[in-house]
Design an enzyme around this catalytic site. Structure first.
Site, mmCIF file in Angstrom:
data_model
loop_
_atom_site.group_PDB
_atom_site.id
_atom_site.type_symbol
_atom_site.label_atom_id
_atom_site.label_comp_id
_atom_site.label_asym_id
_atom_site.label_seq_id
_atom_site.Cartn_x
_atom_site.Cartn_y
_atom_site.Cartn_z
ATOM 1 N N GLN A 40 -39.699 -27.949 -64.692
ATOM 2 C CA GLN A 40 -41.096 -27.494 -64.657
ATOM 3 C C GLN A 40 -41.411 -26.511 -65.786
ATOM 4 O OE1 GLN A 40 -41.095 -26.612 -60.179
ATOM 5 N NE2 GLN A 40 -43.173 -27.333 -60.629
ATOM 6 N N GLY A 52 -41.227 -21.482 -55.513
ATOM 7 C CA GLY A 52 -40.019 -22.046 -56.122
ATOM 8 C C GLY A 52 -40.396 -22.685 -57.440
ATOM 9 N N LEU A 86 -46.487 -26.430 -58.508
ATOM 10 C CA LEU A 86 -47.072 -25.792 -59.689
ATOM 11 C C LEU A 86 -47.350 -26.815 -60.791
ATOM 12 C CD1 LEU A 86 -44.987 -22.500 -59.840
ATOM 13 C CD2 LEU A 86 -47.059 -23.038 -58.535
HETATM 14 NI NI NI Z 1 -42.994 -28.506 -57.425
#
Ligand code: NI
Length: 211
Positions: A74, A69, A121
């Protein structure tokens, strides 16, 4: 087992989603960067080429980083949306995007928590165990503003909770004890370079380009 795309079952779906084939890789922001630590703004303009391109780029960026995801902040964009490609408790693959997501409050009758490993991430190289609701329902819209209700179990439920936290300006580190948070940051220090080297190799493999 059929894949579910935007909540709907489909018989066949490519490993690399069509969005990713159109997309470009964007830089993934890291914990500590301001955009990850404040709430994102709601999406108010739907059906725009910019929103479609953002989703395409987010898909490819997620695959390059081996993610399940990815939230918009991000990739440095403070809008309330995320993308996902994630298996549920039964091994059904769920692929899609969700704009302006809101999770239903946990149902007291079925509320149960599952401990499992989780990474992010934006905390490259770290993985910690934490409890999450094993079932969740997310409501929001697609990129054209059409209402969507996505029901999730197992790792997919964890994913929806993790990505929704991002849009509120949180990361999974905020849900850890101080001791576990320190351990996660140490793992990130130790493994960060290795993770970035893998992302570079994945970029070359998936796009035929270096970074
Ligand atoms: Ni995350």
């Amino acid at each position: 087992m059929p894949t579910r795309v935007q909540g709907q079952p489909v018989e066949h779906y490519p490993a690399l989603s069509p969005e990713a084939r159109r997309g470009s890789v964007r830089r993934v922001t890291e914990v500590g960067e301001e955009v990850l630590h404040r709430p994102c703004r709601p999406v108010t303009e739907f059906g725009t080429p910019e929103l479609a391109a953002l989703i395409d780029d987010m898909f490819l960026t997620m695959y390059v980083a081996d993610g399940a995801g990815l939230a918009a902040n991000q990739v440095g964009v403070d809008l309330r949306l995320f993308v996902y490609d994630c298996p549920d408790e039964q091994g059904v693959r769920h692929v899609g995007h969700l704009v302006n997501p809101v999770l239903d409050p946990p149902d007291p009758a079925t509320r149960s928590l599952l401990e499992d490993g989780e990474g992010c991430l934006s905390v490259p190289g770290a993985r910690m165990t934490l409890p999450r609701a094993e079932h969740t329902v997310a409501r929001g819209q697609d990129m054209d503003g059409k209402p969507l209700v996505i029901e999730a179990t197992g790792y997919f439920a964890r994913c929806l909770q993790h990505e929704t936290d991002h849009l509120h300006g949180g990361t999974y580190l905020d849900r850890l004890s101080q001791r576990d948070r320190k351990a996660a940051l140490r793992q990130m220090t130790d493994r960060r370079e290795e993770v970035y080297a893998r992302r570079t190799r994945n970029t070359e493999r998936l796009t035929g380009e270096g970074e």
